[in-house]
Design an enzyme around this catalytic site. Structure first.
Site: not given
Ligand code: IPM
Ligand code: MG
Length: 370
Positions: A149, A199, A231, A255, A259
């Protein structure tokens, strides 16, 4: 600080866009109620951020908002972004223009993302009931200020007659050590299991990550450390999420995995998060936000689930204010309303015993449960 004989905390309130303002309103109502009950106070500064920052001040993170955050003990964040601002260049968009600079500016390196699927909400998860039975409770600790990042160089342009793009995945040992200690500490306060995700079969940064985790482990003899390739971790999350207690991983893997973890919990509307940096002694400076995002499709209709925002406020009470009893009470009140059958649209399955509520109805129920 003390004010009128009462512990008083300064909070920068950044509600943002989409459902942010309406779920924030409920979190602040719940905060009013816990303050009364537990005898502390907050001073709140409401500031524009994200699309609202762009519209009012010309920037996703206006200077006055940043100044208010600097003066605060914690940032309570709603959500940012929406179709209105999608045409802006990526760096100016609400998500990247506000969140990433806040993380970097305040060195918010430790991102705690709980993934809890309560037994009552197993039916809302896309996983088969047989895979999760009585639900699960995972804490993902994501490194938030290093890796790809922020790594330099970054480049997108022409080189030797070809278009080339480049990102850099770089970690310093000290950055891995500090996130390792946060994760081990968290595991110590839970079921004592830490799974480090990397990884290391391909990436040098992961080989170091694994070395550092192993080197820190002897400081926490009561925590059982294991390692997993990313993975495989993605697969294990949907195969048997109950095997995990605390996971720790680098920025990009975190990240993606969080999700996935959020999805299998049933609803994004339930998941809080904390992005922390060590402050004085035991207390953290932090930014507290729901994991779910601004959900522009349902904004302004009074139907969004405010629980993620309310639990984020609860995490603020726990990690910044150290008001542990109040934080426990917020978590318990949420569990109680879920057990009693209150459901916003995202949680409803149509099962008997469910009471459908909107955003403020859920706030009312949680305040009553306190
Ligand atoms: C998160 C989001 C952010 C990230 C984006 C919005 C920059 O996806 O907080 O997980 O990638 O960290
Ligand atoms: Mg995210």
């Amino acid at each position: 600080m003390m004010r009128g004989g009462m512990n008083t905390y300064r909070i920068a309130v950044l509600a943002g866009d989409g459902i942010g303002p309406e779920v924030m309103e409920q979190a602040l109502r719940v905060l009013d109620a816990v303050e009364k009950k537990f005898g502390f106070a907050t001073e709140r500064a409401a500031c524009h951020v994200g699309g609202a920052g762009i519209d009012h001040c010309g920037k996703a993170l206006p200077a006055e908002t940043l100044a208010a955050c600097e003066a605060a003990d914690a940032i309570l964040f709603g959500s940012v972004g929406g179709p209105k601002w999608d045409a802006l260049p990526p760096d100016e968009r609400p998500e990247r223009g506000a969140l990433l600079p806040l993380r970097k500016h305040f060195s918010l390196y430790a991102n705690l993302r709980p993934g809890i699927c309560m037994p009552e909400l197993v039916g809302a998860s896309p996983l088969k009931d047989s895979l999760i039975q009585s639900g699960f409770d995972i804490l993902c600790v994501r490194e938030l200020t290093g890796g790809m990042y922020f790594g330099e160089p970054k480049f997108y342009g022409e080189r030797n007659g070809e278009t080339v793009a480049l990102d850099t995945l770089v970690y310093k040992k000290s950055e891995v050590e500090r996130i390792a200690r946060v994760a081990f500490q968290a595991a110590r306060g839970r079921r004592g299991k830490l799974c480090s995700v990397d990884k290391a079969n391909v990436l040098s940064s992961s080989v170091m990550w694994r070395d550092v985790m192993n080197a820190i482990a002897p400081e926490f003899p009561d925590v059982q450390l294991s390692h997993m390739y990313v993975d495989n971790a993605a697969m294990q999350l949907v195969r048997n999420p109950q095997q995990f207690d605390v996971m720790v991983t680098e920025n990009t893997f975190g990240d993606i995995l969080t999700d996935e973890m959020a999805m299998i919990c049933g609803s994004l509307g339930m998941l809080p998060s904390a992005s922390l940096c060590r402050g004085n002694g035991e207390s953290f400076f932090g930014l507290y936000e729901p994991s779910g995002g601004s959900a522009p499709d349902i904004a302004g209709q009074g139907i969004a689930n405010p629980i993620a925002q309310i639990l984020s406020m609860g995490m603020m009470l726990r990690y910044t204010c150290r008001e542990t009893a109040a934080a426990d009470a917020v978590d318990a009140a949420v569990r109680r309303v879920i057990a009693a059958g209150y459901r916003t649209g995202d949680l409803a399955t149509g099962a008997p015993g469910e009471t459908r509520v909107g955003t403020s109805g859920m706030g009312d129920a949680i305040i009553a449960a306190l």
